[in-house]
Write a protein that holds these residues in place. Structure first.
Motif, PDB file in Angstrom:
ATOM      1  N   ASN A 278     -52.590 -29.504 -58.920  1.00 26.98           N
ATOM      2  CA  ASN A 278     -51.397 -29.606 -59.827  1.00 26.98           C
ATOM      3  C   ASN A 278     -50.050 -29.144 -59.088  1.00 26.98           C
ATOM      4  OD1 ASN A 278     -49.732 -27.710 -61.830  1.00 26.98           O
ATOM      5  ND2 ASN A 278     -50.148 -29.693 -62.759  1.00 26.98           N
TER       6      ASN A 278
ATOM      7  N   TYR B 140     -57.027 -33.048 -65.975  1.00 30.88           N
ATOM      8  CA  TYR B 140     -56.102 -32.483 -65.764  1.00 30.88           C
ATOM      9  C   TYR B 140     -55.007 -33.051 -64.737  1.00 30.88           C
ATOM     10  CZ  TYR B 140     -52.958 -28.448 -64.846  1.00 30.88           C
ATOM     11  OH  TYR B 140     -52.000 -27.467 -64.552  1.00 30.88           O
TER      12      TYR B 140
ATOM     13  N   TYR C  55     -53.021 -35.591 -67.138  1.00 30.70           N
ATOM     14  CA  TYR C  55     -51.997 -34.835 -67.798  1.00 30.70           C
ATOM     15  C   TYR C  55     -51.012 -34.845 -66.477  1.00 30.70           C
ATOM     16  CZ  TYR C  55     -49.184 -30.764 -68.469  1.00 30.70           C
ATOM     17  OH  TYR C  55     -47.815 -29.813 -68.699  1.00 30.70           O
TER      18      TYR C  55
ATOM     19  N   GLY D 144     -52.846 -33.382 -72.900  1.00 28.56           N
ATOM     20  CA  GLY D 144     -53.110 -32.785 -71.792  1.00 28.56           C
ATOM     21  C   GLY D 144     -53.827 -31.539 -71.788  1.00 28.56           C
TER      22      GLY D 144
ATOM     23  N   ALA E  33     -57.796 -30.730 -71.493  1.00 26.96           N
ATOM     24  CA  ALA E  33     -58.493 -29.988 -70.161  1.00 26.96           C
ATOM     25  C   ALA E  33     -58.885 -28.733 -70.581  1.00 26.96           C
ATOM     26  CB  ALA E  33     -57.546 -30.402 -69.052  1.00 26.96           C
TER      27      ALA E  33
END
Length: 324
Positions: free
Chosen positions: A89, A152, A156, A171, A174
């Motif tokens: 991320n 995720y 997301y 999202g 997750a």
């Protein structure tokens, strides 16, 4: 969710090591700085919250104290899996993090770690997590952890976050997976019993995140992330906080007949639910009085919601010890 420190601006590669460790020579960060940067990529405070929802469910599934070795194996696997998702991320959101004051001190905006190295680190953590959970817990738990990471990152981070104000609603799915992983680690199969707790996390996530976004609205707006507080009025957001908080409390009470639990859990859930609803309506009242921005004190609800979730899941773990 964690709250990162608000800072004044990005630090570029020429001064990273002096910022991380003032005594280090320019251009040569110490091994402690490097380790610290990689650990920061995993967002440890978020991992803490995920584990709060995993371990208590193992007590519920066991009907008492689960095997300590199994708990440790599940916890370590969960740490590795969550660290993988958070690292990837950070790689994908590094442009956003550079524009947001509360996140620009993360390792990638500070150029403490290269995107390539961070991506390789995240993928390695994910591979190790999957093998660890599969070999030492069970393959169902491993597949659930892998599915959580995929959702995720692919759904997301890459699709929802930058495109819709409903990003955190869907999202947040997750974040529900650790509940299922805790259950399957003990039982080896899915069941209806943990469904209520899955719904608790699902409904809890949006108001928790929205109040953080209310506090840092300008940050999200500058980064082009359409969190609900960026695109809706404070009044609308406050009422959404009330609605989702109410759904969270109802889901928490539903565990009693579904599991079923003893007397301790429903009492704790009712008391904690009353407190969180008081805080949600307090936010609405502050909006009605004309308060706005920092005067709304949205972080008050954010911190209370953190405490609510932690104590609720502690009650999940304690109940079978007291009442069975």
């Amino acid at each position: 969710m964690c709250v990162a420190a608000v800072d004044s601006g990005p630090v570029h590669s020429g001064s990273v090591e002096r910022d991380l460790h003032p005594g280090a020579p320019a251009g040569r960060p110490s091994w402690r700085d490097v380790v610290s940067a990689y650990v920061a990529l995993t967002k440890p405070r978020i991992i803490e919250l995920l584990l709060v929802t995993t371990v208590p469910v193992m007590f519920l599934a066991q009907g008492g104290v689960p095997n300590l070795g199994l708990v440790l194996a599940t916890v370590l696997g969960g740490i590795l899996a969550a660290g993988s998702a958070n690292t990837l991320n950070c790689v994908l959101d590094r442009d956003i993090d550079e524009r947001m004051r509360r996140t620009r001190r993360r390792p990638l905006p500070r150029h403490a770690v290269s995107p390539r190295n961070a991506a390789m680190f995240g993928l390695l953590l994910g591979l190790v997590a999957t093998l660890w959970l599969g070999l030492l817990v069970n393959w169902l738990s491993a597949l659930l952890a892998l599915a959580a990471n995929a959702f995720y990152i692919l759904v997301y981070t890459m699709v929802l976050k930058r495109r819709t104000a409903q990003n955190i609603v869907w999202g947040g799915i997750a974040g529900c997976f650790p509940v299922a992983i805790g259950w399957t680690a003990v039982r080896g199969s899915l069941d209806w019993a943990p469904l209520a707790l899955v719904l608790v996390v699902f409904f809890w996530t949006p108001p928790h995140t929205w109040t953080l976004a209310m506090r840092y609205r300008e940050d999200y707006a500058a980064a082009g992330v359409p969190m609900l507080p960026v695109v809706a009025t404070e009044r609308a957001v406050a009422w959404q906080v009330v609605a989702y908080s109410g759904a969270t409390v109802l889901a928490s009470l539903a565990l009693w007949p579904i599991a079923p639990t003893g007397w301790f859990y429903p009492v704790a859930a009712a008391v904690l639910g009353a407190v969180v609803m008081v805080e949600a309506f307090a936010l609405v009242r502050r909006v009605a009085r004309g308060q706005s921005g920092p005067a709304l004190r949205p972080m008050r609800f954010f911190h209370w919601s953190n405490l609510y979730l932690a104590l609720l899941f502690v009650a999940v773990a304690i109940d079978p010890l007291l009442t069975r």
